[in-house]
Design a protein around this motif. Structure first.
Motif, PDB file in Angstrom:
ATOM      1  N   ASN A 127     -89.400  26.752 -36.032  1.00 50.52           N
ATOM      2  CA  ASN A 127     -90.117  26.069 -37.116  1.00 50.52           C
ATOM      3  C   ASN A 127     -90.614  27.137 -38.081  1.00 50.52           C
ATOM      4  O   ASN A 127     -91.538  27.881 -37.759  1.00 50.52           O
ATOM      5  CB  ASN A 127     -91.300  25.265 -36.567  1.00 50.52           C
ATOM      6  CG  ASN A 127     -92.086  24.603 -37.682  1.00 50.52           C
ATOM      7  OD1 ASN A 127     -91.510  23.963 -38.563  1.00 50.52           O
ATOM      8  ND2 ASN A 127     -93.399  24.776 -37.680  1.00 50.52           N
ATOM      9  N   LYS A 185     -97.581  22.465 -37.169  1.00 51.66           N
ATOM     10  CA  LYS A 185     -97.403  23.458 -38.252  1.00 51.66           C
ATOM     11  C   LYS A 185     -97.534  24.893 -37.745  1.00 51.66           C
ATOM     12  O   LYS A 185     -98.200  25.732 -38.368  1.00 51.66           O
ATOM     13  CB  LYS A 185     -98.388  23.201 -39.390  1.00 51.66           C
ATOM     14  CG  LYS A 185     -98.235  21.828 -40.022  1.00 51.66           C
ATOM     15  CD  LYS A 185     -99.085  21.722 -41.284  1.00 51.66           C
ATOM     16  CE  LYS A 185     -98.782  20.494 -42.108  1.00 51.66           C
ATOM     17  NZ  LYS A 185     -98.967  19.232 -41.421  1.00 51.66           N
ATOM     18  N   TYR A 217     -93.043  15.661 -20.393  1.00 53.64           N
ATOM     19  CA  TYR A 217     -93.179  16.895 -21.175  1.00 53.64           C
ATOM     20  C   TYR A 217     -94.655  17.219 -21.296  1.00 53.64           C
ATOM     21  O   TYR A 217     -95.454  16.350 -21.641  1.00 53.64           O
ATOM     22  CB  TYR A 217     -92.563  16.676 -22.561  1.00 53.64           C
ATOM     23  CG  TYR A 217     -92.919  17.717 -23.597  1.00 53.64           C
ATOM     24  CD1 TYR A 217     -92.503  19.042 -23.455  1.00 53.64           C
ATOM     25  CD2 TYR A 217     -93.663  17.375 -24.724  1.00 53.64           C
ATOM     26  CE1 TYR A 217     -92.829  19.995 -24.416  1.00 53.64           C
ATOM     27  CE2 TYR A 217     -93.980  18.316 -25.693  1.00 53.64           C
ATOM     28  CZ  TYR A 217     -93.566  19.622 -25.525  1.00 53.64           C
ATOM     29  OH  TYR A 217     -93.883  20.566 -26.476  1.00 53.64           O
ATOM     30  N   ASN A 235     -85.861  20.162 -27.892  1.00 54.59           N
ATOM     31  CA  ASN A 235     -86.156  19.191 -28.950  1.00 54.59           C
ATOM     32  C   ASN A 235     -87.629  18.800 -28.970  1.00 54.59           C
ATOM     33  O   ASN A 235     -88.230  18.634 -30.031  1.00 54.59           O
ATOM     34  CB  ASN A 235     -85.258  17.959 -28.795  1.00 54.59           C
ATOM     35  CG  ASN A 235     -83.873  18.251 -29.338  1.00 54.59           C
ATOM     36  OD1 ASN A 235     -83.678  18.377 -30.532  1.00 54.59           O
ATOM     37  ND2 ASN A 235     -82.902  18.422 -28.456  1.00 54.59           N
ATOM     38  N   LYS A 236     -88.200  18.659 -27.794  1.00 53.42           N
ATOM     39  CA  LYS A 236     -89.641  18.349 -27.709  1.00 53.42           C
ATOM     40  C   LYS A 236     -90.473  19.484 -28.296  1.00 53.42           C
ATOM     41  O   LYS A 236     -91.460  19.265 -28.994  1.00 53.42           O
ATOM     42  CB  LYS A 236     -90.046  18.146 -26.241  1.00 53.42           C
ATOM     43  CG  LYS A 236     -89.545  16.846 -25.647  1.00 53.42           C
ATOM     44  CD  LYS A 236     -90.382  15.720 -26.186  1.00 53.42           C
ATOM     45  CE  LYS A 236     -90.056  14.409 -25.491  1.00 53.42           C
ATOM     46  NZ  LYS A 236     -90.682  13.262 -26.173  1.00 53.42           N
ATOM     47  N   ASN A 290     -77.802  22.003 -30.472  1.00 46.29           N
ATOM     48  CA  ASN A 290     -79.139  21.435 -30.598  1.00 46.29           C
ATOM     49  C   ASN A 290     -79.712  21.548 -32.010  1.00 46.29           C
ATOM     50  O   ASN A 290     -80.915  21.373 -32.216  1.00 46.29           O
ATOM     51  CB  ASN A 290     -80.078  22.084 -29.578  1.00 46.29           C
ATOM     52  CG  ASN A 290     -79.847  21.512 -28.193  1.00 46.29           C
ATOM     53  OD1 ASN A 290     -80.102  20.341 -27.947  1.00 46.29           O
ATOM     54  ND2 ASN A 290     -79.315  22.331 -27.293  1.00 46.29           N
ATOM     55  N   VAL A 349     -89.573  21.784 -30.525  1.00 47.35           N
ATOM     56  CA  VAL A 349     -89.434  21.851 -31.987  1.00 47.35           C
ATOM     57  C   VAL A 349     -90.334  20.795 -32.639  1.00 47.35           C
ATOM     58  O   VAL A 349     -91.083  21.084 -33.586  1.00 47.35           O
ATOM     59  CB  VAL A 349     -87.961  21.657 -32.416  1.00 47.35           C
ATOM     60  CG1 VAL A 349     -87.856  21.516 -33.933  1.00 47.35           C
ATOM     61  CG2 VAL A 349     -87.106  22.825 -31.935  1.00 47.35           C
ATOM     62  N   ALA A 350     -90.307  19.580 -32.105  1.00 43.65           N
ATOM     63  CA  ALA A 350     -91.124  18.502 -32.677  1.00 43.65           C
ATOM     64  C   ALA A 350     -92.612  18.836 -32.546  1.00 43.65           C
ATOM     65  O   ALA A 350     -93.387  18.660 -33.493  1.00 43.65           O
ATOM     66  CB  ALA A 350     -90.811  17.183 -31.969  1.00 43.65           C
ATOM     67  N   ASN A 351     -93.000  19.339 -31.393  1.00 46.98           N
ATOM     68  CA  ASN A 351     -94.406  19.676 -31.143  1.00 46.98           C
ATOM     69  C   ASN A 351     -94.903  20.755 -32.111  1.00 46.98           C
ATOM     70  O   ASN A 351     -95.950  20.620 -32.740  1.00 46.98           O
ATOM     71  CB  ASN A 351     -94.544  20.131 -29.679  1.00 46.98           C
ATOM     72  CG  ASN A 351     -95.950  20.564 -29.318  1.00 46.98           C
ATOM     73  OD1 ASN A 351     -96.411  21.610 -29.769  1.00 46.98           O
ATOM     74  ND2 ASN A 351     -96.649  19.762 -28.521  1.00 46.98           N
ATOM     75  N   THR A 408     -93.562  21.760 -34.924  1.00 50.31           N
ATOM     76  CA  THR A 408     -93.453  21.325 -36.318  1.00 50.31           C
ATOM     77  C   THR A 408     -94.661  20.464 -36.675  1.00 50.31           C
ATOM     78  O   THR A 408     -95.296  20.646 -37.718  1.00 50.31           O
ATOM     79  CB  THR A 408     -92.142  20.534 -36.535  1.00 50.31           C
ATOM     80  OG1 THR A 408     -91.050  21.353 -36.111  1.00 50.31           O
ATOM     81  CG2 THR A 408     -91.954  20.157 -37.995  1.00 50.31           C
ATOM     82  N   GLU A 409     -94.997  19.536 -35.778  1.00 49.68           N
ATOM     83  CA  GLU A 409     -96.139  18.659 -36.034  1.00 49.68           C
ATOM     84  C   GLU A 409     -97.437  19.469 -36.148  1.00 49.68           C
ATOM     85  O   GLU A 409     -98.291  19.178 -36.979  1.00 49.68           O
ATOM     86  CB  GLU A 409     -96.250  17.646 -34.895  1.00 49.68           C
ATOM     87  CG  GLU A 409     -97.212  16.534 -35.190  1.00 49.68           C
ATOM     88  CD  GLU A 409     -97.398  15.637 -33.977  1.00 49.68           C
ATOM     89  OE1 GLU A 409     -96.384  15.132 -33.465  1.00 49.68           O
ATOM     90  OE2 GLU A 409     -98.553  15.496 -33.540  1.00 49.68           O
TER      91      GLU A 409
END
Ligand SMILES: CC(C)(COP(=O)(O)OP(=O)(O)OC[C@H]1O[C@@H](n2cnc3c(N)ncnc32)[C@H](O)[C@@H]1OP(=O)(O)O)[C@@H](O)C(=O)NCCC(=O)NCCS
Length: 177
Positions: free
Chosen positions: A156, A106, A3, A96-97, A124, A99-101, A103-104
């Motif tokens: 996010n 902000k 990724y 999913n990657k 998902n 969203v995590a990216n 979110t982290e």
């Protein structure tokens, strides 16, 4: 699987060609690499690769502003999401990657989709504001054009801004600036 996140200036000519082909947007098919890099200089590209081959990709567009009841909202837009090889789980993995990216980092981000993809986003665990996409409107060529996407996707977003988007309706539309 690898990724990665790239700015347009860091994409290779080959990658740009593949991205344009996968989007299938007629007006953009003839963009050369340097025009592409300028056009999308305020975007980043989230890529999923296997053996150096892109299997799924999306664009995060930072050139995106909404006006709702005279207030400006600077969401990033999740757009141009496509799997080159479909139904192998790559789209879900990449989503999913992303969203995590975001979110982290902000970064408040929303997306849009048509009704037929609800099942994919529900699987998902993406929060969907059902039927709210159609209340995004744009003034183009001297007329108001409503979006043809049915739903808003919460990639996010703060609870406060989710409420604001949830309150969109025929009398309270969001204007794309
Ligand atoms: C949407 C898209 C990116 C999904 O990518 P993908 O790699 O094929 O998705 P996955 O393999 O991770 O799919 C996971 C699940 O979602 C479902 N799904 C995938 N694509 C779907 C679709 N188009 N409609 C309904 N369900 C779908 C699958 O059935 C799968 O469920 P399962 O795990 O129970 O079998 C892909 O279908 C695509 O490129 N579509 C064309 C462009 C597009 O519509 N982009 C989205 C704009 S909002």
């Amino acid at each position: 699987m690898r990724y990665s996140v790239k700015r347009s200036k860091d994409l290779s000519d080959k990658e740009i060609e593949l991205i344009l082909k996968s989007w299938e947007i007629e007006n953009w098919l003839d963009l050369d690499a340097s025009s592409f890099k300028i056009k999308f200089q305020n975007s980043e590209f989230h890529l999923l690769e296997i053996d150096s081959k892109i299997v799924s990709l999306a664009r995060i567009n930072f050139d995106f502003k909404l006006e709702i009841q005279k207030n400006l909202y600077n969401f990033a837009e999740f757009v141009g999401f496509v799997s080159i090889e479909k139904m192998k789980g790559y789209g879900s993995f990449l989503l999913n990657k992303i969203v995590a990216n975001l979110t982290e980092r902000k970064i408040e981000t929303i997306g849009f989709c048509k009704m037929d993809l609800r099942q994919f986003y529900e699987k998902n665990n993406i929060k969907i504001l059902y039927g709210k996409g159609i209340f995004i409107t744009e003034f183009e060529n001297n007329e108001w054009i409503d979006s043809d996407d049915d739903d808003i996707l919460i990639i996010n977003t703060s609870e406060e801004n989710i409420n604001i988007l949830q309150n969109l309706n025929e009398q309270n539309k969001a204007i794309l600036i």
